[in-house]
Write a protein that holds these residues in place. Structure first.
Motif, mmCIF file in Angstrom:
data_model
loop_
_atom_site.group_PDB
_atom_site.id
_atom_site.type_symbol
_atom_site.label_atom_id
_atom_site.label_comp_id
_atom_site.label_asym_id
_atom_site.label_seq_id
_atom_site.Cartn_x
_atom_site.Cartn_y
_atom_site.Cartn_z
ATOM 1 N N ARG A 35 -11.156 -1.638 -12.298
ATOM 2 C CA ARG A 35 -10.717 -1.475 -11.129
ATOM 3 C C ARG A 35 -11.016 -0.272 -10.488
ATOM 4 N N PHE A 36 -11.981 0.874 -10.760
ATOM 5 C CA PHE A 36 -12.688 1.580 -10.453
ATOM 6 C C PHE A 36 -14.326 1.097 -9.707
ATOM 7 N N GLU A 37 -14.307 -0.098 -10.157
ATOM 8 C CA GLU A 37 -16.104 -0.400 -9.773
ATOM 9 C C GLU A 37 -14.832 -1.480 -8.279
ATOM 10 N N GLN A 38 -13.622 -2.322 -8.310
ATOM 11 C CA GLN A 38 -13.627 -3.113 -7.262
ATOM 12 C C GLN A 38 -13.274 -1.613 -6.129
ATOM 13 N N GLN A 39 -12.638 -0.609 -6.445
ATOM 14 C CA GLN A 39 -12.086 -0.007 -5.841
ATOM 15 C C GLN A 39 -13.732 0.893 -5.038
ATOM 16 N N ASP A 208 -10.159 -23.606 -0.931
ATOM 17 C CA ASP A 208 -8.903 -22.900 -1.601
ATOM 18 C C ASP A 208 -10.069 -21.375 -2.638
ATOM 19 N N ASN A 209 -9.866 -21.004 -3.502
ATOM 20 C CA ASN A 209 -9.939 -20.288 -3.851
ATOM 21 C C ASN A 209 -9.900 -19.096 -5.528
ATOM 22 N N PRO A 210 -9.834 -19.704 -6.709
ATOM 23 C CA PRO A 210 -10.053 -19.927 -7.849
ATOM 24 C C PRO A 210 -10.791 -18.239 -8.122
ATOM 25 N N ALA A 211 -11.396 -17.425 -7.573
ATOM 26 C CA ALA A 211 -12.503 -16.786 -8.298
ATOM 27 C C ALA A 211 -11.506 -15.395 -7.981
ATOM 28 N N LEU A 212 -10.447 -15.460 -6.946
ATOM 29 C CA LEU A 212 -10.398 -14.127 -6.637
ATOM 30 C C LEU A 212 -10.080 -13.245 -7.818
ATOM 31 N N ASP A 213 -9.876 -11.662 -7.399
ATOM 32 C CA ASP A 213 -10.145 -10.574 -8.741
ATOM 33 C C ASP A 213 -8.278 -10.160 -9.095
ATOM 34 N N SER A 214 -9.417 -9.559 -10.432
ATOM 35 C CA SER A 214 -7.329 -9.226 -10.828
ATOM 36 C C SER A 214 -6.652 -8.632 -9.550
ATOM 37 N N ASP A 215 -6.734 -7.977 -9.065
ATOM 38 C CA ASP A 215 -6.047 -7.331 -7.426
ATOM 39 C C ASP A 215 -5.533 -7.881 -7.215
ATOM 40 N N GLY A 216 -5.490 -9.416 -6.590
ATOM 41 C CA GLY A 216 -6.234 -10.147 -6.142
ATOM 42 C C GLY A 216 -6.365 -10.535 -3.991
ATOM 43 N N ASP A 323 -1.499 -17.941 6.022
ATOM 44 C CA ASP A 323 -2.967 -18.164 5.652
ATOM 45 C C ASP A 323 -3.628 -16.606 5.336
ATOM 46 N N LEU A 324 -2.781 -15.371 5.699
ATOM 47 C CA LEU A 324 -3.787 -14.310 5.633
ATOM 48 C C LEU A 324 -3.366 -13.728 4.064
ATOM 49 N N ARG A 325 -5.023 -13.237 4.388
ATOM 50 C CA ARG A 325 -5.435 -12.587 2.314
ATOM 51 C C ARG A 325 -5.481 -11.137 2.522
ATOM 52 N N THR A 326 -6.209 -10.776 1.794
ATOM 53 C CA THR A 326 -6.152 -9.060 1.135
ATOM 54 C C THR A 326 -7.298 -8.708 0.726
ATOM 55 N N THR A 327 -8.304 -8.787 1.484
ATOM 56 C CA THR A 327 -9.951 -7.979 1.259
ATOM 57 C C THR A 327 -10.364 -7.325 1.530
ATOM 58 N N PRO A 328 -11.720 -6.810 1.275
ATOM 59 C CA PRO A 328 -12.180 -5.319 1.181
ATOM 60 C C PRO A 328 -11.536 -4.427 2.455
ATOM 61 N N VAL A 329 -11.950 -5.607 3.302
ATOM 62 C CA VAL A 329 -11.491 -4.538 4.434
ATOM 63 C C VAL A 329 -10.848 -4.530 5.419
ATOM 64 N N GLN A 330 -9.568 -5.271 5.236
ATOM 65 C CA GLN A 330 -8.141 -5.101 5.671
ATOM 66 C C GLN A 330 -7.226 -6.225 4.463
ATOM 67 N N ASN A 331 -6.143 -5.819 4.795
ATOM 68 C CA ASN A 331 -5.192 -5.813 4.094
ATOM 69 C C ASN A 331 -4.797 -7.427 4.512
ATOM 70 N N ALA A 332 -4.381 -7.666 5.738
ATOM 71 C CA ALA A 332 -3.439 -8.822 6.467
ATOM 72 C C ALA A 332 -4.747 -9.885 7.280
ATOM 73 N N TYR A 333 -6.199 -10.740 6.372
ATOM 74 C CA TYR A 333 -6.453 -11.067 7.166
ATOM 75 C C TYR A 333 -6.926 -12.193 7.119
ATOM 76 N N PRO A 334 -7.374 -13.222 8.278
ATOM 77 C CA PRO A 334 -7.318 -14.215 8.347
ATOM 78 C C PRO A 334 -7.803 -15.207 7.506
ATOM 79 N N GLY A 335 -7.484 -16.270 6.509
ATOM 80 C CA GLY A 335 -8.453 -17.069 5.254
ATOM 81 C C GLY A 335 -9.557 -17.452 6.009
ATOM 82 N N VAL A 336 -9.152 -17.685 7.706
ATOM 83 C CA VAL A 336 -10.266 -18.549 8.278
ATOM 84 C C VAL A 336 -11.441 -17.911 8.465
ATOM 85 N N GLU A 337 -11.181 -16.586 8.707
ATOM 86 C CA GLU A 337 -12.819 -15.885 8.800
ATOM 87 C C GLU A 337 -13.621 -15.857 7.978
#
Length: 736
Positions: A35-39, A208-216, A323-337
């Motif tokens: 978790r620390f490495e992910q942050q 689709d993305n089956p490689a999501l990290d443990s924190d989604g 189709d909104l995803r949680t990403t390192p740069v934004q919590n609600a991020y369009p999956g298409v981007e």
């Protein structure tokens, strides 16, 4: 054997370092580190954001405004066909990719919509409508719009269930390296597009993305997935295949371990891990790529120059379409981007990667930092340890960011920082515990003899200070009260105790102020030494300054004794420098830190000689030489010494020259000292008349009467009993 504090601290820290790096782990520790490495990864990603938009990839957005203008999703296929036609024919785009899937036929939906509108029509009118609908196929209309155009359709593999809906795009023609080892995920099922539509598209890829990290959080996505022993590309990789016009993909292994490390498509290199996943190189938050509302494109009101020649992704930012995803740069991020970021990065060859040397570099980095944090802090204080830790952390972060920005290589940041974070408080704790223990031990051993300032210095030197015994060049002081026996007979026990306490307290303070060590109190006598437990090359000068201050302090002390109704006192002090044995000496019942040796005995004899010569302070020639060779800096003008005699004290075979220190700043004494030197030379040369005359003249000089009456008595005696012609002027004492 008792370990030294510094060595003990290093050994304990080294054990903890080994446990941190290679010790048994736990799920909790692993989750915390992950978790620390992910942050930290997310922080670096936000720090590496690029300004502005990339106009090469444009998102035609099914946004809230478009849903309000056109209607709820899914839209009729003929309307989507019109959108495709307008994008290619009016806006002249370069490629179109769908981040949506058309898994169901739209013909039945269209019939239901039309029949609902003709509910009140006559039977003949409804029959005519059925005939017309039989000849109208909206799916075919969209398929016609897709035909012969660079279009890539999207689909999704299922993570659970064996259902298979629609038709997959053709599998990728892969060419693996010999002996390739990989862990590409195998999907059990899929939801794909209608076969009619997929047949007309130039390509297709999963979104689709089956490689999501443990924190989604979307940090990585797969480039390939396996289905029935065939490999299928992601939507972004399928776009690149269509752009390059190539279906052949090479799977390349690393040079050492044979694991999958790279994909190559017509010279385009894509770094991946063994599961064919990549790190998404986000340019920044949402709108790092141009967004155009779909209803404006349909209406033809969107700017042509914004779309001409662009790679267009059709997707949605509307919250209701999920189709909104949680990403390192934004919590609600369009999956298409997410796909847009990958396409742009592959075009620029700026994909992020974990280098093949990552594990080894991480281990070396942690070991190096750990050894620095183990070996250096025991020699530093808390403040310097803090500064060292901050410097190392800044250095690690700067090097990590440099690799990220310049070489696009992502090395773990959490392990080295955790080494610093864990070892830093450990060092402070060990330093506090061990240093406190050492301080208490030193205070117990030396607290009564050594001033607190010296005990603090001793704490930082991490030495045994010769407790086991050693030989050193030192200076010893003996001080004694004149006529103490007769004085004590005139005082009550209470008065005697009060007098001794009043006398010894300031004298001890003077010794401490000059960095001396109190050896012991012997009745009315005080014994002190310099040069131990701390080594001091100015030990002789400090001891002499202390003795002179004791004599000055005695004048004030006598005024204090007089006020208490106690008699005044006078003292004699003897100082000698030389080789002495110092250490913790005694028996199993009682130990004391003390000095022994011939030089110590001479110091005691010199104190006794002060009575004979009628002076308060006598020093040896060894001390005078030591001061002249090692003067104390900033001690003021050099001291003056009056030669008293050459003597052989009881118990010694060699003669020693003794001196009396005088005030250093009294220029009036200089001619008298010269005359005194003449008297001493005449005395030692047995020129009795000259020596006696000079002594008589000096007896009333500013130098004071002593010791001239003594010399005149000796001269009178030597006249009656002449000395040996080879006499060297040494006077032999038969008493102590």
């Amino acid at each position: 054997m008792r370990l030294r504090p510094r060595l003990l601290r290093i050994l304990l820290s080294l054990v903890v370092l080994l446990l941190i790096i290679s010790g048994p782990g736990s799920d909790y520790r692993h989750r915390f580190s992950e978790r620390f490495e992910q942050q930290l990864y997310d922080w670096r990603m936000r720090l590496a954001q690029q300004p502005g938009q990339d106009p090469r990839v444009v998102i035609v957005d099914i946004d809230e405004a478009s849903l309000a203008a056109i209607g709820r999703w899914p839209w009729p296929r003929e309307q989507l066909a019109e959108l495709v036609d307008r994008l290619f024919d009016h806006y002249h785009i370069g490629l179109l990719a769908f981040d949506v899937v058309f898994a169901e036929s739209d013909q039945l939906l269209s019939q239901q919509r039309l029949q609902a509108g003709f509910a009140a029509a006559s039977a003949a009118e409804r029959q005519l409508l059925d005939d017309l609908l039989g000849r109208f196929d909206p799916d075919q209309r969209l398929a016609t719009a897709l035909a012969d155009r660079p279009v890539v359709l999207g689909y999704a593999f299922s993570s659970q269930g064996l259902y298979r809906t629609g038709a997959l795009a053709p599998a990728i023609a892969s060419q693996p390296s010999p002996g390739l080892r990989q862990h590409i995920r195998t999907a059990p099922g899929f939801t794909a597009n209608l076969a009619l539509l997929q047949a007309q598209a130039m390509g297709g890829g999963f979104f689709d993305n089956p490689a999501l990290d443990s924190d989604g959080i979307y940090r990585r996505v797969p480039m390939l997935q396996r289905f029935e022993e065939q490999l299928y590309p992601s939507l972004s990789l399928a776009v690149m295949q269509t752009l390059f016009g190539s279906q052949r993909l090479q799977l390349l292994a690393g040079s050492d371990n044979g694991m999958l490390e790279q994909l190559e498509l017509d010279g385009l290199k894509i770094p991946v891990d063994s599961a064919a996943t990549v790190l998404v190189p986000y340019r920044g938050p949402q709108a790092s790529f141009p967004y155009l509302p779909a209803h404006e494109v349909l209406a033809g009101t969107a700017a042509i120059n914004a779309l001409e020649g662009a790679i267009v992704l059709l997707g949605t930012s509307a919250a209701g379409l999920l189709d909104l995803r949680t990403t390192p740069v934004q919590n609600a991020y369009p999956g298409v981007e997410v796909h847009a970021n990958l396409i742009a990065a592959m075009l620029d060859q700026r994909m992020l990667q974990h280098p093949d040397y990552m594990a080894g570099a991480n281990l070396i980095q942690c070991l190096l930092l750990g050894l620095i944090m183990v070996l250096l802090p025991p020699y530093l204080g808390a403040l310097r340890t803090t500064l060292l830790t901050l410097f190392l952390a800044a250095l690690v972060i700067a090097a990590n960011l440099l690799l990220w920005q310049q070489l696009r290589q992502v090395l773990p940041l959490a392990p080295p920082l955790l080494v610093l974070v864990l070892l830093y408080p450990l060092q402070l704790l060990l330093g506090y515990v061990i240093e406190t223990r050492s301080h208490l031990r030193l205070s117990g051993l030396f607290g009564q003899y050594v001033p607190p300032a010296l005990v603090d210095e001793m704490r930082h030197q991490h030495s045994d200070f010769g407790l086991g015994g050693e030989s050193r060049e030192m200076t010893v002081l003996f001080s004694d009260i004149r006529g103490f026996t007769s004085l004590s007979e005139r005082l009550t026990p209470q008065q005697l105790t009060q007098l001794m306490n009043t006398y010894l307290t300031p004298m001890t303070a003077i010794v401490h102020d000059h960095r001396g060590t109190i050896d012991k109190y012997i009745g009315d006598a005080l014994m002190a030494f310099w040069g131990a437990p701390l080594t001091d090359r100015h030990h002789a000068h400090r001891a002499l300054l202390a003795a002179l201050e004791m004599l000055r302090q005695l004048q004030q002390l006598n005024l204090q004794l007089q006020a208490l109704g106690l008699p005044p006192i006078s003292i004699g002090i003897g100082l000698n420098s030389g080789e002495m044995s110092v250490g913790n000496m005694g028996s199993q019942f009682r130990m004391a830190y003390t000095v022994l040796g011939d030089a110590v005995n001479l110091g005691a004899r010199l104190e006794g000689l002060t009575k004979t010569y009628g002076v308060s302070l006598i020093v040896s020639e060894r001390l005078v030489e030591s001061i002249r060779h090692q003067p104390l800096p900033d001690a003021g003008p050099p001291l003056q010494f009056r030669l008293l005699d050459k003597v052989q004290v009881k118990g010694k075979q060699q003669a020693v020259t003794i001196y009396e220190p005088l005030a250093p700043d009294d220029a009036a004494l200089i001619p008298w000292l010269a005359q005194h030197q003449q008297a001493m030379e005449a005395y030692q040369a047995q020129r009795w008349d000259q020596a006696e005359a000079l002594c008589a003249a000096l007896q009333n000089s500013p130098l004071g009467p002593a010791p001239y009456p003594l010399y005149r008595q000796r001269i009178a005696h030597l006249r009656q009993q002449p000395a040996n012609p080879e006499w060297d002027g040494v006077f032999i004492f038969e008493h102590k």
